[in-house]
Enzyme design. Structure first.
Site, short mmCIF file in Angstrom:
data_model
loop_
_atom_site.label_atom_id
_atom_site.label_comp_id
_atom_site.label_asym_id
_atom_site.label_seq_id
_atom_site.Cartn_x
_atom_site.Cartn_y
_atom_site.Cartn_z
N LYS A 76 28.01 77.36 36.60
CA LYS A 76 27.58 77.68 35.18
C LYS A 76 26.77 78.73 35.15
CE LYS A 76 25.53 75.10 31.16
NZ LYS A 76 25.00 73.65 30.54
N SER A 151 27.10 71.47 26.90
CA SER A 151 27.26 72.65 27.04
C SER A 151 28.09 73.21 28.17
CB SER A 151 25.90 73.30 26.83
OG SER A 151 25.22 72.88 28.13
N SER A 175 24.91 67.42 28.95
CA SER A 175 25.83 68.70 29.14
C SER A 175 26.68 68.62 30.33
CB SER A 175 25.14 69.96 28.97
OG SER A 175 24.82 70.42 27.66
#
Ligand code: GLN
Length: 492
Positions: A76, A151, A175
């Site tokens: 990420k 997210s 997330s």
């Protein structure tokens, strides 16, 4: 190699020498090249670095014992990678190149993993759809007009689309679990403090945790065994001993007590999600588990509590992006040579550098911390947070795990909720309480809608008891075959 091979299959092949890390890496990069233009899973593809890492793995004498030998991983883009830009999907960090690796990245690499790129996400991990990325949304491989969740959307897409068998995400309020659910994957948020956050760009420091996306529960256990453990560089990481999470798998569901907060899970849940949830519980019962009705009375306040605590902490954490120390600085008006005073420069930089949702949260968070409102909002939220934690403690006196749907709905259409932040925040109804209470929680695939959209089951466990949590998830996975279903990509 099958692009949908599991982490363990890839690892075993490289350990045994039937595949080289370079071959695996080359295939992953080809797959990314073929599908990333459509899916937008990556902000940065680290082709050269990945191939160099893969060559290094192939050259290692201890290759046979590396737990992640040659495993491609998507990281990420809010986790620092040395020499590779780390943007948090924000204009303000568009050109930020960290001088160090996050501890989790270093641990993966030491275990033989190969970083293939930096995955798209909502800006500073704020969002539930990946639509708050400065680089545009990632797309759900099961239906490309839909969001992958957020997210950590790009991380989920990378694994779901067969670009890498492992991805790292961060989970502040869901997330990892929500995008895992919406993309048909396993997503694990470990206990607060279980995994180091050194090198994670902070969003809400009392809630943030790093964890893996994988195709199977076993893969999640393998990944957690590598990620977990104390890190002297992160004062919030726990000295608690790390269990053998893989050895914990294989237990039967007999005797497992599953708490079901009935009143909570029947509020505003999509019909197909509710049905899949009920069917998942039946699978458990057939496998020998017992269902126990529980109450989490304060959990109904979890969304307002979360959006007070998270925004307050975010407003403080994001104060450091000021155009001086990191990243982007706005140009002064008036052409070359013109200069703003300091306040104007701060203002302009933050105005141009941050997107709408990040600004909304900074304003909300600043408001709830301001003199005169602090007691009414922030302090009150912290008090209710304690009640939520106690609800779980009470429940865990009589159950081993708590079951809920992960997300109240399957993946929604891109654009459908952007104009309505409150509607967007409701996507987090079942996920935020685990963060508020610091508990480990996992999402596993538990079915599909009639339109072939994945549905996730969430299990929450006791603090530092990832072993029981993973074993419970594994017991369900062995009774079902959801993980073998993969999306059909238009140009695959
Ligand atoms: N969707 C939640 C939010 O927008 C959770 C985000 C997260 O876990 N990083 O804050």
């Amino acid at each position: 190699m099958n692009p949908f091979a599991t982490l363990r299959e890839v690892r075993d092949a490289v350990q045994h020498g039937t595949r080289s890390a370079v071959e695996v890496c080359t295939e992953a990069l080809a797959r990314i090249e073929a599908h990333n233009p459509q899916l937008n899973a990556f902000n940065t593809v680290t082709r050269d670095e990945a191939l160099a890492q893969a060559r290094a793995v192939d050259a290692r004498a201890d290759r046979r014992s590396l737990p992640l030998a040659g495993v491609p991983v998507a990281v990420k883009d809010n986790l620092c990678t040395r020499g590779i830009r780390t943007t948090a999907s924000s204009r303000i960090l568009e050109r930020f190149v960290p001088p160090y690796d996050a501890t989790v990245v270093a641990r993966l690499q030491a275990a033989g993993a190969v970083v293939v790129g930096k995955a798209n996400c909502d800006e500073f991990a704020m969002g539930s759809s990946n639509e708050n990325s400065a680089f545009g949304p990632a797309r759900n491989p099961w239906a490309t007009d839909r969001i992958p969740g957020g997210s950590s959307g790009g991380s989920a897409v990378a694994v779901a689309a067969g670009m890498s068998p492992l991805a790292l995400g961060s989970d502040t309020g869901g997330s990892i679990r929500q995008p895992a659910a919406l993309c048909g994957l396993v997503g694990l948020k470990p206990t607060y403090g279980r995994v180091s956050r050194y090198g994670l760009l902070a969003f809400a420091s009392s809630l943030d945790q790093v964890g893996p996306f994988t195709r199977t529960v076993e893969d999640a256990a393998i990944a957690l065994s590598v990620l977990a453990g104390h890190d002297p560089a992160d004062a919030t990481s726990a000295p608690e001993p790390v269990a053998d999470y893989v050895a914990a798998l294989g237990r039967s569901a007999t005797g497992l007590r599953i708490g079901v907060p009935r009143t909570l899970v029947h509020q505003g849940v999509d019909e197909e999600v509710a049905r899949a949830f009920d069917e998942a519980l039946e699978v458990y019962v057939r496998a020998g588990a017992t269902l126990v009705d529980i109450e989490l009375p304060s959990a109904s306040a979890a969304i307002p509590v979360y959006y007070l605590v998270a925004t307050a902490e975010a407003s403080s954490n994001l104060a450091r992006y000021d155009g001086v120390r990191y990243g982007f600085r706005a140009k002064a008006e008036g052409g070359p040579g013109a200069q703003d005073d300091l306040r104007t420069m701060y203002g302009r930089t933050r105005d141009e550098g941050f997107g709408a949702e990040v600004k909304r949260r900074i304003m909300l968070g600043t408001y709830v911390l301001s003199a005169g409102y602090y007691d009414a909002y922030y302090l009150k939220a912290q008090q209710v947070r304690t009640l939520i934690r106690r609800d779980y403690e009470h429940a865990f006196e009589s159950v081993d795990v708590v079951a809920m749907p992960t997300s109240p709905t399957p993946a929604f259409r891109i654009g459908e909720r952007v104009a309505d932040p409150l509607q967007m925040y409701l996507a987090d109804i079942f996920t935020v309480s685990a963060n508020l209470a610091g508990l480990p929680a996992i999402s596993i695939p538990c079915g599909f809608t009639s339109g072939s959209l994945p549905i996730g089951l969430q299990l929450t466990g006791r603090v530092f008891d990832e072993s029981t949590l993973l074993a419970a998830a594994h017991a369900y996975e062995r009774e079902t075959s959801w993980t073998s279903r993969v999306p059909v990509l238009s140009n695959s």
